[in-house]
Scaffold this motif. Structure first.
Motif, PDB file in Angstrom:
ATOM      1  N   CYS A  54       0.817  -1.219   0.000  1.00  0.00           N
ATOM      2  CA  CYS A  54       0.000   0.000   0.000  1.00  0.00           C
ATOM      3  C   CYS A  54       0.853   1.273   0.000  1.00  0.00           C
ATOM      4  CB  CYS A  54      -0.918   0.022   1.221  1.00  0.00           C
ATOM      5  SG  CYS A  54      -2.094  -1.338   1.248  1.00  0.00           S
ATOM      6  N   VAL A  55       2.007   1.218   0.635  1.00  0.00           N
ATOM      7  CA  VAL A  55       2.865   2.407   0.744  1.00  0.00           C
ATOM      8  C   VAL A  55       4.303   1.976   0.499  1.00  0.00           C
ATOM      9  CG1 VAL A  55       3.628   4.335   2.195  1.00  0.00           C
ATOM     10  CG2 VAL A  55       1.307   3.425   2.451  1.00  0.00           C
ATOM     11  N   VAL A  56       5.015   2.748  -0.321  1.00  0.00           N
ATOM     12  CA  VAL A  56       6.435   2.499  -0.580  1.00  0.00           C
ATOM     13  C   VAL A  56       7.200   3.802  -0.333  1.00  0.00           C
ATOM     14  CG1 VAL A  56       8.172   1.826  -2.283  1.00  0.00           C
ATOM     15  CG2 VAL A  56       5.912   0.768  -2.330  1.00  0.00           C
ATOM     16  N   ALA A  57       8.279   3.729   0.440  1.00  0.00           N
ATOM     17  CA  ALA A  57       9.119   4.902   0.724  1.00  0.00           C
ATOM     18  C   ALA A  57      10.580   4.482   0.644  1.00  0.00           C
ATOM     19  CB  ALA A  57       8.798   5.477   2.097  1.00  0.00           C
ATOM     20  N   PRO A  58      11.489   5.421   0.325  1.00  0.00           N
ATOM     21  CA  PRO A  58      12.913   5.073   0.252  1.00  0.00           C
ATOM     22  C   PRO A  58      13.452   4.646   1.609  1.00  0.00           C
ATOM     23  CG  PRO A  58      12.480   7.173  -0.851  1.00  0.00           C
ATOM     24  CD  PRO A  58      11.246   6.821  -0.086  1.00  0.00           C
TER      25      PRO A  58
END
Length: 834
Positions: free
Chosen positions: A716-720
């Motif tokens: 649902c959420v992707v961040a570095p």
């Protein structure tokens, strides 16, 4: 009366021409009743004469027989309206431009009426009338050759005493309308390129010779205007001033190209006049004084603008004596050039190989009361005696010293301008090699050729001449001992090496310095002395360490990509025939990116700019080392290929491949830790937390468990992952704080990166997450997972860089595999906590 004019007739017939001329001859005065007919008659006659010139010579025979040119002049005299003058000038322009028959052209020009029209007192307060008048003059000039030009001049004792076409045209040479100025310049070039000796003597006599001084005076005003724009942009950058600078630069370069075209006409006296005026009105009183390090209040132009203008002059106005005079002037102290030409600049008469008598105070610049000749013959057959120029000024700081001081201590624009000046001197073909040698910028290949030639001719011992001995290089070619002592103080190499050590200069400017250094070397490490080598090696080692720090910094996932891109760009820049070709790029550093917010130093965006600068300087230093070893640059930097995903890695267990995670795709929730987070106030959501690295990339994932598929979830959420700086809250041990940087840097994509010329750019901002876990152990597990994956990501980047850092035996790479992640340097936005 005039109604018969509109009866049906064959428009393109001799009868039509006869009718129009008959009716025109009946006009005794032009008034409102017949004005429209006269205008239409003039227009129709031009069409018929043009038609007849291509189809039937009888048309023009009839035109001559009826002396229609005289009728045109008479109509002008009896008319008091601007509209008649406009149509008559347009009629004459159309006829002259379109006539192809030599007989017709000869008749039109060989007629006293043409000079009457040229000298007629038109009301030039009307801008449209002036435009038509200049077009009329330009049309005439387009038909000039050695036969026709004699028909437009008056002579006395075989000397031209009157040339109305030229004299009237140059009155408007400085008109505010650029189109009129362009037309006048085209006309003058048509005159000069005819090659009529008597006309050539006429244009250089007073008062016509004032045209050339007025030309340089007008150019001088443009230079001062450009300097004002540059000063304003440095204080307050905006799109208006940036555009104005580009326009001013274009006009200045157009003016110099015109001057170059005038010189190419081959009129020796004109070349001397232009050289004289450029030196006396521009270079000596305005440009050279501005190069002094301690600027005084009455200097009208800045050093960077002055250097740009000198570069333009050297590149475009290709006069041998002018180029060598500028170069020779660099050996004089700034005090030798002041705006008061009566006290310092004693006068100048250029010597172009002609027999000229030099009078007292000619050809002289006075330095500390000593007269120094700076304008000897500078041809290759008569070597310049530089000791005559600098013998009285060797103990003083010279303009050349100022150039090098700008490189070692000036701001970015001053450094770039000085580098461009040295580069321009190096590439100026009109400049004698002796001058380049004395300036310290003669390429080593040319120095070796010169030395070998001397040895062949006079049997010199090669052991007596060393290149770059103790950091100084010079050739013993008959210069005095005083000059040898002066040349030993030339420190171009020192200045360039010092430049590379400066951290406040843009990488692109350093690349220009690298290009110049490469030109001066023989691609051999021996060209540097030990001090140069130690400085560059120490600097390279520092940047190697800085590069490795970036592998554990904010943007490790982009580091290798940026490195490969900058390697190719730097290679192209180093191997190019010249640095950035357009001189106007000297002012491009003024066009810096603009942001709505002032970013803190901890911002990931600022860290990204720092990373790119480190990469660019590292690449430059690395490539310079390869050049100094005499080796060719590879197309790509030597790096390891990406590693395969280990089967027992978190990425492998989660079922991810090298393409990385995608929103909405499935993954296995092995090692995932349940948590809660609120992205909006009051809206808490439950996720599974997972930190994953794949090669040089890494991500923090939040996934929702699939209700019908146990141990699987939807991303649902992707961040570095990089620079997430995980930290457990000191008060609430179940809370984990994460810094979240943007996924990319906008300035790496030129299409998305907007500068002053367009609009302000919104810089990407950093975010902050606060995750709540079920218990302390879950929170610690998430922290440990994140740190492990960050370390794996950084290790992969270091592994890929290691062949580059060990390439050509540059330096040993320190072992950083156990280094802990850097401390947080990201700025926080309002938190999203439970």
């Amino acid at each position: 009366m005039w109604s018969s004019f509109w009866r049906s007739r064959d428009r393109f017939s001799l009868d039509e021409l006869r009718y129009l001329i008959d009716q025109l001859q009946k006009v005794q005065i032009v008034n409102n009743d017949n004005k429209n007919f006269v205008i239409e008659a003039l227009r129709s006659i031009s069409e018929l004469i043009t038609y007849g010139d291509q189809h039937d010579s009888n048309y023009f025979d009839f035109f001559m027989e009826r002396q229609v040119m005289g009728e045109f002049v008479r109509i002008l005299m009896v008319s008091g309206t601007v509209s008649i003058s406009l149509q008559l000038l347009q009629t004459m322009s159309i006829m002259i431009q379109n006539l192809k028959s030599e007989r017709a052209i000869y008749y039109m020009i060989n007629n006293e009426h043409i000079n009457i029209l040229i000298t007629y007192s038109f009301d030039f307060r009307n801008e449209e009338l002036l435009s038509h008048y200049i077009s009329f003059l330009r049309a005439i000039s387009g038909k000039l050759d050695k036969n026709t030009i004699s028909l437009l001049v008056k002579t006395q004792n075989e000397e031209v005493v009157s040339f109305p076409l030229y004299v009237e045209a140059i009155r408007f040479a400085s008109n505010e309308d650029s189109m009129i100025r362009t037309a006048v310049r085209a006309l003058t070039l048509n005159v000069y390129h005819v090659g009529d000796e008597s006309v050539n003597r006429f244009v250089v006599k007073a008062p016509q010779a004032d045209y050339f001084s007025n030309l340089i005076t007008f150019f001088q005003k443009q230079c001062i205007y450009l300097n004002g724009l540059v000063s304003e942009t440095l204080k307050n950058p905006n799109s208006h001033t940036t555009t104005a600078i580009v326009n001013a630069v274009d006009e200045i370069e157009d003016n110099l190209y015109y001057i170059s075209d005038v010189i190419s006409a081959g009129i020796a006296d004109v070349g001397r006049l232009i050289t004289d005026n450029i030196l006396q009105l521009l270079i000596f009183p305005l440009l050279l004084p501005s190069l002094q390090l301690d600027a005084v209040n009455d200097i009208q132009i800045g050093a960077s603008t002055s250097l740009y203008l000198l570069c333009c002059i050297l590149r475009i106005v290709k006069i041998k004596d002018l180029a060598n005079t500028i170069a020779a002037s660099l050996f004089c102290p700034p005090e030798a050039f002041v705006s008061d030409s009566e006290t310092t600049l004693k006068g100048y008469v250029p010597d172009h190989g002609h027999e000229t008598q030099q009078t007292e105070n000619k050809n002289v610049i006075e330095v500390d009361g000593c007269s120094n000749n700076i304008m000897p013959s500078l041809s290759s057959s008569s070597p310049v005696h530089l000791e005559d120029i600098i013998s009285k000024g060797v103990s003083r700081l010279t303009l050349r010293d100022a150039l090098l001081s700008y490189i070692t201590a000036g701001d970015d624009l001053q450094v770039l301008s000085s580098l461009r000046m040295l580069t321009t001197l190096l590439q100026t073909k009109e400049l004698d090699a002796t001058m380049l040698d004395a300036l310290g910028i003669l390429p080593q290949r040319k120095q070796n050729k010169k030395l070998l030639l001397q040895q062949a001719l006079v049997g010199e011992d090669s052991r007596e001449d060393q290149f770059f001995l103790s950091g100084r290089g010079f050739i013993r070619d008959g210069f005095s001992c005083e000059l040898d002592g002066y040349l030993q103080n030339l420190k171009v190499l020192d200045a360039l090496v010092t430049l590379f050590c400066r951290s406040n200069i843009s990488p692109e400017t350093l690349w220009d310095g690298g290009w110049l250094l490469r030109q001066l070397l023989l691609y051999s490490e021996a060209e540097f002395n030990n001090q140069h080598l130690e400085l560059l090696r120490g600097l390279y080692k520092n940047y190697t360490s800085a590069l490795l720090e970036e592998a554990r910094g904010t943007w490790p996932d982009l580091l290798v990509t940026v490195l490969c891109d900058e390697w190719k760009r730097c290679k192209r820049a180093m191997e190019a025939p010249s640095p950035r070709k357009e001189l106007k790029c000297m002012f491009l550093p003024l066009d810096k990116p603009s942001f709505d917010d002032v970013l803190p130093s901890e911002s990931s965006f600022v860290a990204g700019e720092r990373m790119c600068k480190v990469v660019k300087v590292f690449v430059l230093l690395h490539q310079l080392q390869i050049f100094s070893l005499g080796r060719a640059l590879p197309e790509q930097p030597p790096t390891c290929p990406p590693s395969k995903i280990p089967e027992n890695s978190r990425a492998g267990n989660a079922g991810l491949d090298v393409s990385g995670p995608k929103l909405g795709s499935e993954l296995r929730l092995v090692d995932a830790v349940p948590c809660r987070i609120a992205f909006e106030r009051g809206k808490v959501r439950c996720f599974y937390f997972l930190a994953i690295s794949v090669g040089a990339s890494g991500w923090i994932l939040l996934a929702e468990e699939l209700p019908l598929k146990k141990h699987y979830g939807i991303i649902c959420v992707v961040a570095p992952l990089a620079k997430s700086d995980p930290a457990i809250d000191q008060k609430y041990s179940r809370w984990l704080h994460l810094q979240i940087r943007p996924s990319t840097l906008p300035f790496l994509d030129p299409a998305k990166f907007i500068t002053h010329g367009k609009a302000k750019t919104k810089a990407p901002v950093d975010g902050r997450w606060t995750l709540a876990f079920m218990d302390d152990e879950s929170c610690k597990s998430a922290l440990s997972m994140t740190l492990e994956e960050i370390d794996l990501q950084s290790n992969e980047v270091e592994k890929r860089l290691k062949p580059l850092l060990n390439h050509e035996g540059a330096i040993d790479v320190p072992d950083t595999s156990t280094h802990p992640p850097e401390a947080s340097s990201s700025t926080a936005t309002p938190s999203n906590s439970l």
